[in-house]
Design a protein around this motif. Structure first.
Motif, PDB file in Angstrom:
ATOM      1  N   SER A   1      21.394  19.522  83.087  1.00 34.94           N
ATOM      2  CA  SER A   1      20.378  19.775  84.093  1.00 34.94           C
ATOM      3  C   SER A   1      19.397  18.602  84.153  1.00 34.94           C
ATOM      4  O   SER A   1      18.838  18.308  85.192  1.00 34.94           O
ATOM      5  CB  SER A   1      19.638  21.068  83.792  1.00 34.94           C
ATOM      6  OG  SER A   1      19.090  21.004  82.508  1.00 34.94           O
ATOM      7  N   LEU A   2      19.256  17.934  83.003  1.00 31.18           N
ATOM      8  CA  LEU A   2      18.346  16.790  82.977  1.00 31.18           C
ATOM      9  C   LEU A   2      18.822  15.680  83.906  1.00 31.18           C
ATOM     10  O   LEU A   2      18.057  15.077  84.630  1.00 31.18           O
ATOM     11  CB  LEU A   2      18.299  16.239  81.547  1.00 31.18           C
ATOM     12  CG  LEU A   2      16.946  16.176  80.874  1.00 31.18           C
ATOM     13  CD1 LEU A   2      17.116  15.710  79.453  1.00 31.18           C
ATOM     14  CD2 LEU A   2      15.996  15.312  81.630  1.00 31.18           C
TER      15      LEU A   2
ATOM     16  N   GLU B   1      24.642  21.929  60.138  1.00 34.58           N
ATOM     17  CA  GLU B   1      24.477  20.752  60.974  1.00 34.58           C
ATOM     18  C   GLU B   1      25.756  19.931  60.931  1.00 34.58           C
ATOM     19  O   GLU B   1      26.381  19.795  59.892  1.00 34.58           O
ATOM     20  CB  GLU B   1      23.300  19.934  60.480  1.00 34.58           C
ATOM     21  CG  GLU B   1      21.998  20.605  60.813  1.00 34.58           C
ATOM     22  CD  GLU B   1      20.806  19.742  60.491  1.00 34.58           C
ATOM     23  OE1 GLU B   1      20.981  18.788  59.726  1.00 34.58           O
ATOM     24  OE2 GLU B   1      19.732  20.041  60.995  1.00 34.58           O
TER      25      GLU B   1
ATOM     26  N   ARG C   1      22.789  24.701  68.346  1.00 39.25           N
ATOM     27  CA  ARG C   1      21.846  23.930  69.155  1.00 39.25           C
ATOM     28  C   ARG C   1      22.577  22.902  69.996  1.00 39.25           C
ATOM     29  O   ARG C   1      22.171  22.557  71.074  1.00 39.25           O
ATOM     30  CB  ARG C   1      20.847  23.239  68.241  1.00 39.25           C
ATOM     31  CG  ARG C   1      20.002  24.273  67.571  1.00 39.25           C
ATOM     32  CD  ARG C   1      18.621  23.773  67.301  1.00 39.25           C
ATOM     33  NE  ARG C   1      17.845  24.899  66.832  1.00 39.25           N
ATOM     34  CZ  ARG C   1      17.349  24.998  65.627  1.00 39.25           C
ATOM     35  NH1 ARG C   1      17.514  24.025  64.777  1.00 39.25           N
ATOM     36  NH2 ARG C   1      16.664  26.062  65.290  1.00 39.25           N
TER      37      ARG C   1
ATOM     38  N   ASP D   1       1.643  24.260  60.213  1.00 41.47           N
ATOM     39  CA  ASP D   1       1.048  23.318  61.170  1.00 41.47           C
ATOM     40  C   ASP D   1       1.755  23.360  62.521  1.00 41.47           C
ATOM     41  O   ASP D   1       1.142  23.102  63.553  1.00 41.47           O
ATOM     42  CB  ASP D   1       0.976  21.892  60.594  1.00 41.47           C
ATOM     43  CG  ASP D   1       2.328  21.337  60.228  1.00 41.47           C
ATOM     44  OD1 ASP D   1       3.273  22.126  60.066  1.00 41.47           O
ATOM     45  OD2 ASP D   1       2.446  20.102  60.090  1.00 41.47           O
ATOM     46  N   ILE D   2       3.042  23.723  62.516  1.00 40.44           N
ATOM     47  CA  ILE D   2       3.734  23.837  63.808  1.00 40.44           C
ATOM     48  C   ILE D   2       3.201  25.053  64.578  1.00 40.44           C
ATOM     49  O   ILE D   2       3.001  25.007  65.786  1.00 40.44           O
ATOM     50  CB  ILE D   2       5.258  23.915  63.593  1.00 40.44           C
ATOM     51  CG1 ILE D   2       5.748  22.574  63.037  1.00 40.44           C
ATOM     52  CG2 ILE D   2       5.975  24.246  64.891  1.00 40.44           C
ATOM     53  CD1 ILE D   2       7.228  22.455  62.884  1.00 40.44           C
TER      54      ILE D   2
ATOM     55  N   PRO E   1      13.345  30.006  67.548  1.00 39.00           N
ATOM     56  CA  PRO E   1      14.246  28.845  67.480  1.00 39.00           C
ATOM     57  C   PRO E   1      14.273  28.191  66.097  1.00 39.00           C
ATOM     58  O   PRO E   1      15.332  27.801  65.612  1.00 39.00           O
ATOM     59  CB  PRO E   1      13.662  27.885  68.514  1.00 39.00           C
ATOM     60  CG  PRO E   1      12.917  28.728  69.456  1.00 39.00           C
ATOM     61  CD  PRO E   1      12.406  29.899  68.681  1.00 39.00           C
ATOM     62  N   LEU E   2      13.121  28.096  65.459  1.00 39.66           N
ATOM     63  CA  LEU E   2      13.095  27.457  64.146  1.00 39.66           C
ATOM     64  C   LEU E   2      13.705  28.363  63.072  1.00 39.66           C
ATOM     65  O   LEU E   2      14.119  27.892  62.024  1.00 39.66           O
ATOM     66  CB  LEU E   2      11.660  27.094  63.742  1.00 39.66           C
ATOM     67  CG  LEU E   2      11.018  25.966  64.540  1.00 39.66           C
ATOM     68  CD1 LEU E   2       9.704  25.530  63.914  1.00 39.66           C
ATOM     69  CD2 LEU E   2      11.945  24.779  64.634  1.00 39.66           C
TER      70      LEU E   2
ATOM     71  N   LYS F   1      21.436  21.580  78.496  1.00 39.01           N
ATOM     72  CA  LYS F   1      20.175  21.074  79.032  1.00 39.01           C
ATOM     73  C   LYS F   1      20.326  19.663  79.573  1.00 39.01           C
ATOM     74  O   LYS F   1      19.776  19.327  80.593  1.00 39.01           O
ATOM     75  CB  LYS F   1      19.112  21.086  77.944  1.00 39.01           C
ATOM     76  CG  LYS F   1      18.311  22.349  77.990  1.00 39.01           C
ATOM     77  CD  LYS F   1      17.093  22.240  77.131  1.00 39.01           C
ATOM     78  CE  LYS F   1      16.518  23.618  76.928  1.00 39.01           C
ATOM     79  NZ  LYS F   1      15.658  23.690  75.789  1.00 39.01           N
TER      80      LYS F   1
ATOM     81  N   GLY G   1      24.366  15.241  63.204  1.00 37.16           N
ATOM     82  CA  GLY G   1      23.127  15.794  62.689  1.00 37.16           C
ATOM     83  C   GLY G   1      22.623  16.958  63.510  1.00 37.16           C
ATOM     84  O   GLY G   1      21.502  17.385  63.393  1.00 37.16           O
ATOM     85  N   LYS G   2      23.476  17.475  64.368  1.00 34.85           N
ATOM     86  CA  LYS G   2      23.024  18.579  65.207  1.00 34.85           C
ATOM     87  C   LYS G   2      23.641  19.879  64.750  1.00 34.85           C
ATOM     88  O   LYS G   2      24.782  19.908  64.274  1.00 34.85           O
ATOM     89  CB  LYS G   2      23.421  18.325  66.658  1.00 34.85           C
ATOM     90  CG  LYS G   2      22.449  17.377  67.335  1.00 34.85           C
ATOM     91  CD  LYS G   2      22.942  17.057  68.725  1.00 34.85           C
ATOM     92  CE  LYS G   2      22.061  16.009  69.362  1.00 34.85           C
ATOM     93  NZ  LYS G   2      22.759  15.306  70.424  1.00 34.85           N
TER      94      LYS G   2
ATOM     95  N   THR H   1      21.840  21.968  73.770  1.00 37.67           N
ATOM     96  CA  THR H   1      21.435  20.631  74.216  1.00 37.67           C
ATOM     97  C   THR H   1      22.388  20.131  75.285  1.00 37.67           C
ATOM     98  O   THR H   1      21.974  19.534  76.262  1.00 37.67           O
ATOM     99  CB  THR H   1      21.458  19.639  73.034  1.00 37.67           C
ATOM    100  OG1 THR H   1      21.246  20.372  71.854  1.00 37.67           O
ATOM    101  CG2 THR H   1      20.412  18.594  73.200  1.00 37.67           C
TER     102      THR H   1
ATOM    103  N   LYS I   1       9.378  30.474  71.765  1.00 35.32           N
ATOM    104  CA  LYS I   1       9.574  29.036  71.934  1.00 35.32           C
ATOM    105  C   LYS I   1       9.526  28.296  70.603  1.00 35.32           C
ATOM    106  O   LYS I   1      10.008  27.184  70.487  1.00 35.32           O
ATOM    107  CB  LYS I   1       8.508  28.457  72.876  1.00 35.32           C
ATOM    108  CG  LYS I   1       8.713  28.844  74.321  1.00 35.32           C
ATOM    109  CD  LYS I   1       7.690  28.165  75.213  1.00 35.32           C
ATOM    110  CE  LYS I   1       7.750  28.694  76.616  1.00 35.32           C
ATOM    111  NZ  LYS I   1       9.003  28.343  77.306  1.00 35.32           N
ATOM    112  N   VAL I   2       8.882  28.898  69.618  1.00 37.90           N
ATOM    113  CA  VAL I   2       8.706  28.183  68.354  1.00 37.90           C
ATOM    114  C   VAL I   2       9.324  28.929  67.172  1.00 37.90           C
ATOM    115  O   VAL I   2      10.241  28.437  66.524  1.00 37.90           O
ATOM    116  CB  VAL I   2       7.204  27.918  68.087  1.00 37.90           C
ATOM    117  CG1 VAL I   2       7.018  27.227  66.752  1.00 37.90           C
ATOM    118  CG2 VAL I   2       6.617  27.075  69.205  1.00 37.90           C
TER     119      VAL I   2
END
Lengths: 399, 300
Positions: B295-296, B275, B285, B181-182, B203-204, B292, B280-281, B289, B199-200
């Motif tokens: 930059s956010l 993880e 990743r 479904d993803i 990474p997964l 990112k 939990g990360k 994060t 992108k999907v």
């Protein structure tokens, strides 16, 4: 002009779908084609139109082809034959590049199990559609934040989807679909994975968003209640065929065939569950045998605030409340007879739950269930009504 | 049906090897040069770092990625190796393992991605991987010597062949395991196959790919003794000397150093995909994060 128009759409799974279509037209059934020719029928000659701003619900049991039909609208599944016009353009004829453009700009989709990207934050997930379109980082994150605000998740922008509850995750899914500003929203059993209460919330939320945004929504569900609640028009599917399209009124009052009729009979448990099936044993006192003190003791023992009073034939006379009884006891005068409130709402054992609910609006007491001779048979509390609607059996005592 | 004569598979293979040795001499020579440059590059890089600094760097890395316990083990283990006077050989082995892993990744990742894309590529690549993994290593050590002479290079080639299958298999697996479904969601928003992949799907697939990386490193370490037989330098050589000269103690010390290196590399690479129990990360990743978010802050 309708924004979506589907004409004679077929989806047949198997090695040579085109050869099966004439057989279907001759009236061969889904099961015999599967048996004889090893071809599965997904969608069998579906035709319908959806007007701009409409919520069009496709309803059917699992295996009825409703999800396949939905996926033909953006060609996640390639139709075997037929035409799908989006904004007047037949998307079954366009090439991959144009199809991607249609998917990016015109149609967005919401999925049953949310289908969020676990490695991205909520905000990045909402921005995903725009990211695919190549929208700049700042612009798309800005837009995503606005969409999150719209669905009430502003404070969750930087968490990962799996930290959210199911209902919240689906809000993210909805925000992601809204973020691309597509006019058409395809929702595939979008609320089916949620708890009943959350589902109701989400349905309300969708309706209120819809009143502001006026999207065109094709909504798939297996739940007729949901279909009736949110659909402007409903299509009912069986074995890949659309058996009826109409407003909820039309579907309920003029079912096209027995299949639809059977469905609509089960539409609402409040119409079919009877008082007898949910009532509990009624605690009561017999006027001839009991006085004020017995009544007070019984209510104290059971921890209830009112009690039915019957005569020795078990005919319901009325109810007394603990307040009245204790007032009489304090004043040390009077008789149980004087304080019986005759204004008790009663229903017969075969009364439906929605009748009981209207009785509750008038009554200060639980509802008494009596037979045709007004003899007390049982009692219905507000809480038993709820569990009756939810489908749990009644019968045990609990006051 | 049984054939009355034996099929000349062995003879044909010999012919092919002979023919390749003659006709691809230039290619093999180039490859040999390249590989030996790479390995000696790694080796001189590792040797340029002072022992003390090297240990400190590794302890820090282990601490950062895998936590305190692993860091202490790393420190003690490396000090022990130095104490056993096996530092130089350990660096040689590390250089060989790093080169082999790097090349296995460079070939294996694209191959795994290719394998995941459709069932035809899957059906072609799978038996090749089976062949690479189960054909006894000695069998292709000999042609490797034909092509590259004795030394570290044929050892590296044999190691690459043996260690590559897990990274290919697990990259393929990771990509194929991405929920349907993803994928559908990504397509429904109009992603190109390229966007879908980068992108999907990839990474997964990262946790699974990292498990493959871990396996690849472990398998390359397990080849050090075998490649020592055709002249590769390093800890394998020490073990080999122990065996051939009946010096049990020396062999044991060499083997122990291999085990220590294997455990350090295993724990560190395993934790890359794990993880963090607190946040939990995933470690990898987490890095992204962090970047990112910076930059956010500027953006919004």
């Amino acid at each position: 002009m309708p924004i979506i128009e589907v004409k004679n759409l077929y989806k047949i799974f198997g090695s040579s779908p085109k050869q099966v279509i004439p057989l279907l037209e001759k009236g061969e059934s889904k099961s015999s084609i599967l048996k004889k020719y090893k071809h599965g029928i997904g969608v069998n000659k579906a035709s319908f139109q959806v007007e701009k701003g409409e919520i069009f619900v496709v309803m059917g049991l699992s295996g009825s082809g409703k999800s396949t039909l939905l996926r033909c609208l953006n060609r996640l599944i390639e139709p075997s034959s037929g035409e799908v016009y989006i904004d007047g353009e037949d998307i079954t004829k366009i090439d991959v590049v144009n199809l991607r453009e249609v998917r990016r700009k015109k149609i967005a989709m919401v999925f049953q199990n949310f289908a969020l990207l676990p490695h991205k934050t909520v905000q990045e997930n909402v921005a995903f559609g725009l990211e695919i379109q190549g929208v700049k980082f700042e612009e798309r994150m800005d837009k995503a934040l606005k969409m999150l605000e719209l669905v009430g998740l502003k404070g969750y922008a930087n968490v990962k989807p799996k930290e959210l509850s199911g209902g919240m995750q689906q809000r993210v899914g909805l925000a992601r679909a809204l973020a691309t500003d597509a006019q058409i929203l395809l929702m595939d059993e979008a609320f089916s994975a949620l708890d009943p209460l959350i589902r109701k919330d989400m349905q309300n939320e969708l309706l209120s968003l819809q009143s502001k945004m006026k999207k065109t929504i094709v909504f798939i569900t297996h739940d007729l209640d949901e279909a009736l609640r949110i659909g402007d028009r409903i299509a009912i599917m069986k074995d890949g065929t659309i058996v009826q399209i109409g407003t909820s009124e039309e579907i309920l009052h003029n079912p096209a065939n027995d299949y639809v009729r059977e469905f609509t009979q089960n539409v609402n448990r409040t119409k079919i569950v009877s008082a007898a099936s949910i009532m509990r044993f009624a605690e009561s006192i017999t006027l001839e045998k009991a006085g004020l003190r017995t009544a007070a003791k019984k209510m104290n023992d059971l921890g209830i605030s009112s009690l039915f009073v019957t005569d020795k034939e078990n005919v319901l006379l009325g109810a007394v409340t603990i307040d009245e009884v204790s007032r009489m006891l304090r004043e040390q005068k009077g008789d149980l007879r004087e304080i019986i409130d005759k204004d008790v709402c009663t229903v017969e054992p075969d009364a439906s739950i929605d009748l009981i609910i209207t009785e509750f609006l008038k009554s200060k007491y639980p509802i008494a269930v009596v037979d045709s001779d007004n003899k007390l048979e049982g009692i219905v509390f507000k809480s038993t009504v709820l569990s009756g609607i939810a489908g749990e059996g009644g019968g045990e005592h609990d006051a | 049906m049984m054939l009355s004569t034996k099929l000349p598979i062995g003879d044909v293979m010999e012919e092919i090897i002979q023919w390749m040795t003659v006709n691809f001499a230039g290619f093999f020579e180039g490859m040999k040069q390249g590989l030996s440059q790479l390995i000696s590059g790694f080796q001189s890089l590792l040797n340029a770092i002072p022992v003390f600094l090297f240990i400190l760097l590794f302890v820090f890395l282990a601490w950062w990625v895998a936590g305190k316990g692993i860091a202490i083990f790393t420190g003690l283990g490396l000090i022990l190796i130095h104490n056993l006077l096996l530092w130089k050989q350990t660096m040689q082995t590390l250089a060989l393992v790093s080169t082999s892993t790097l090349i296995a990744l460079m070939i294996g990742l694209p191959l795994g991605i290719l394998m995941s894309q459709n069932d035809i590529t899957y059906k072609i690549i799978r038996p090749i991987l089976d062949f690479m993994q189960t054909m006894p290593a000695f069998v292709y050590l000999i042609p490797a010597v034909y092509f590259f002479d004795l030394g570290t290079v044929p050892g590296a080639v044999a190691t690459i062949i043996f260690a590559m299958p897990p990274i290919v298999r697990l990259t393929n697996l990771g990509i194929r395991q991405v929920p349907k479904d993803i994928i559908e969601a990504s397509k429904s928003f109009g992603s190109t196959p390229f966007q879908l992949l980068f992108k999907v799907q990839i990474p997964l697939a990262i946790p699974t790919v990292l498990a493959g990386l871990n396996q690849t490193i472990m398998l390359s370490l397990s080849m050090v003794v075998i490649s020592a037989m055709i002249g590769a330098e390093g800890l394998g050589n020490i073990v080999l000397q122990g065996i051939t000269q009946m010096k049990i103690g020396k062999g044991f010390e060499g083997g122990l150093a291999v085990v220590i290196i294997a455990m350090i590399l295993d724990r560190i690479t395993q934790c890359l995909g794990n993880e963090n129990p607190k946040t939990g990360k995933m470690f990898i990743r987490n890095l992204r994060t962090k970047k990112k978010n910076k930059s956010l802050r500027g953006g919004i």
